[in-house]
Enzyme design. Structure first.
Site, mmCIF file in Angstrom:
data_model
loop_
_atom_site.group_PDB
_atom_site.id
_atom_site.type_symbol
_atom_site.label_atom_id
_atom_site.label_comp_id
_atom_site.label_asym_id
_atom_site.label_seq_id
_atom_site.Cartn_x
_atom_site.Cartn_y
_atom_site.Cartn_z
ATOM 1 N N SER A 195 6.645 3.260 2.390
ATOM 2 C CA SER A 195 7.798 4.036 1.947
ATOM 3 C C SER A 195 8.788 4.100 3.092
ATOM 4 O O SER A 195 8.421 3.955 4.265
ATOM 5 C CB SER A 195 7.369 5.450 1.556
ATOM 6 N N TYR A 210 2.367 13.264 3.471
ATOM 7 C CA TYR A 210 2.774 12.023 2.812
ATOM 8 C C TYR A 210 3.479 11.092 3.790
ATOM 9 O O TYR A 210 3.160 9.894 3.882
ATOM 10 C CB TYR A 210 3.700 12.325 1.630
ATOM 11 N N LYS A 214 2.193 7.287 4.995
ATOM 12 C CA LYS A 214 2.937 6.042 4.824
ATOM 13 C C LYS A 214 3.222 5.369 6.165
ATOM 14 O O LYS A 214 3.293 4.137 6.250
ATOM 15 C CB LYS A 214 4.227 6.304 4.045
#
Length: 306
Positions: A195, A210, A214
């Site tokens: 991402s 998160y 990533k």
């Protein structure tokens, strides 16, 4: 004397203007016969066995459509629930037969496979099923992942663990089993879906675990790329920005201010469509990127450059 030269030049000019040159002749030719647009053969996914995790919906499903549109006729759809994986496989089979109309329909094979990427054994079992069905695997995309928005103080530990089990451990299990099967056959391509959040801190929503997961996936790909480079296995990263998936559309329908903020922070002034990732995923998975490993392609509308 000057008058004669001018007249002679004038005559040459008139003849040149009246005589059909290369441009005029090319404009008068008949249009080319209808057919598919030509592209570099190395971008084709024809003859390759492709596998995508988290493929029953969202970006994973769009990656599958991109492979099929590029000629793939052997595809494995991996997802947590077998019925959803099978339903997606059925839809994609219909799409494949319509898209590749010049291909014998009986040669198109798309299967759904149940797989919990957070479980090493489940991933191994999924690869056993894929190898049993096709005998090889050429291009693997680790697309399964989740995102949640909690402040650091409020994030429940069990949910942090679940996020890392899926996003980080799942990507590792998927890549490792891919390499185990690719190395004996001479190589292959692995794409880990990270991402833009691996490179920036998103605002206004809090999502520290998160973002860290990533970033881990991005560096994991670089590390595995070095480890397997001389064994013919390439590992690259695709990092999307804000994309209008069905899930984000549902969320943003109830929070128009958040969408406005995301679009304002993106230099292109808009969110991406899932189809905007098609070219990048095919490039990384095909022979077109054969001298590329350990690299990241960001498709984020310019978000990370400011």
């Amino acid at each position: 004397m000057a008058t004669r030269i001018a007249a002679r030049h004038s005559g040459i000019l008139r003849n040149a203007l009246c005589r059909p040159g290369p441009i005029a002749r090319s404009m008068s030719t008949a249009p080319p016969p209808p057919g598919p647009p030509k592209t570099l053969p190395s971008f084709s996914m024809q003859g390759k066995v492709c596998m995508v995790t988290g493929a029953a919906r969202g970006l994973g499903y769009e990656f599958c459509r991109a492979f099929v549109s590029s000629g793939c006729t052997s595809l494995a759809i991996l997802d947590l629930k077998e019925d959803e994986a099978n339903a997606a496989a059925t839809e994609l089979l219909t799409f494949a037969r319509a898209t590749n109309s010049n291909v014998d329909p009986s040669s198109v094979k798309i299967i759904g496979v149940e797989c919990d990427v957070s479980s090493e054994r489940s991933v191994q079992k999924a690869y056993e099923d894929v190898m049993s069905a096709y005998g090889r695997v050429d291009s693997v995309v680790a697309s399964a992942g989740i995102v949640e928005n909690y402040s650091a103080f409020d994030y429940p530990f069990d949910r942090i663990k679940r996020l890392y089990d899926i996003n980080v451990h799942g990507a590792f299990f998927t890549a490792r089993e891919a390499a185990r099967n690719m190395i004996p056959q001479g190589g292959g391509s692995i794409v880990l879906v990270s991402s833009m959040s691996a490179n920036i801190v998103n605002i206004p929503q809090p999502q520290t675990p998160y973002n860290a997961s990533k970033a881990a996936v991005k560096h994991m790909a670089a590390s595995l790329a070095v480890e397997w480079a001389k064994k013919g296995v390439r590992v690259n990263v695709l990092s999307p920005g804000y994309m209008l998936t069905k899930l984000t559309k549902t969320i943003l329908a109830h929070d128009t201010e958040l969408r406005t903020t995301w679009e304002r922070l993106t230099p292109m002034g808009k969110m991406g469509e899932p189809e905007d990732l098609a070219g990048a995923i095919v490039f990384l998975s095909s022979d077109a990127s054969s001298f590329m490993t350990g690299s990241e392609i960001r498709v984020d509308g310019g978000y990370c450059i400011i």
